[in-house]
Write a protein that holds these residues in place. Sequence first.
Motif: not given
Length: 252
Positions: A149-153, A181-183
Amino acid sequence: MTAFADLHHADQPLLLPNAWDHASALLLTAHGFRAVGTTSLGVAAAAGLPDGAAATRAETLHLTRALGPAPLLLSVDAEGGFSDDPEEVAEFARELYALGAAGINLEDGLGPADRHTAKIAAVRAAAPGLFVNARTDTHWLGDGDPEDTLARAQAYRDAGAHGVFVPGLTDPREIAGLVRALDDVPLNILHSPAGPSVAHLADLGVRRVSLGSLLYRRALGAAVEAAAAIRSGGTVPEGTTPSYEEIRRLSR
């Protein structure tokens, strides 16, 4: 795009109801919702077509054409863009923008992340004024792996997405971590009766809360309940039922 984008950075998250036709969109607008999304399930089911199968390109364009001149900010659920070819997806996005759409929602369907990043980049180049909400289906179709999820986002953010959507994600700690993580790129979460409330999502840093197909499914349920009540000799409460004339006015 500015007005729609600004709604993602207001004091409260953007609560985005999802319409399935002209009347539902305008009725929501009449009740104070400045921005409205479409629901691919509602659009597909109303036309007797499958959802998530790239079968409703024409219906999606038709609805956008009908709503483009309306006094609302419209975000169009375009499934995966109705093509695997980034240039074809970009052309579709250009058509939506020309018809008056303010945003587009593009889902990866758990397909290759690099294909989705190419679509995002192509749409950004073709329709710079369109707000691109990039959806990953890791929690919707997959096992909800946090690393995936994090890598794709982050990949979709880096490709130029204005926002990231993770339907099915309800864990508060993972939501808060993804926000960090997405700032400054807004995180979009799908409302779930079993998940955090809108107020809790706001405290976690979520900037957009979508209702998805919920309103469409509730409308179908209400229709069946009303018919069954009348059949059994009961009555239907009038309080929340729009009048004939109110609906008629929406199409003038």
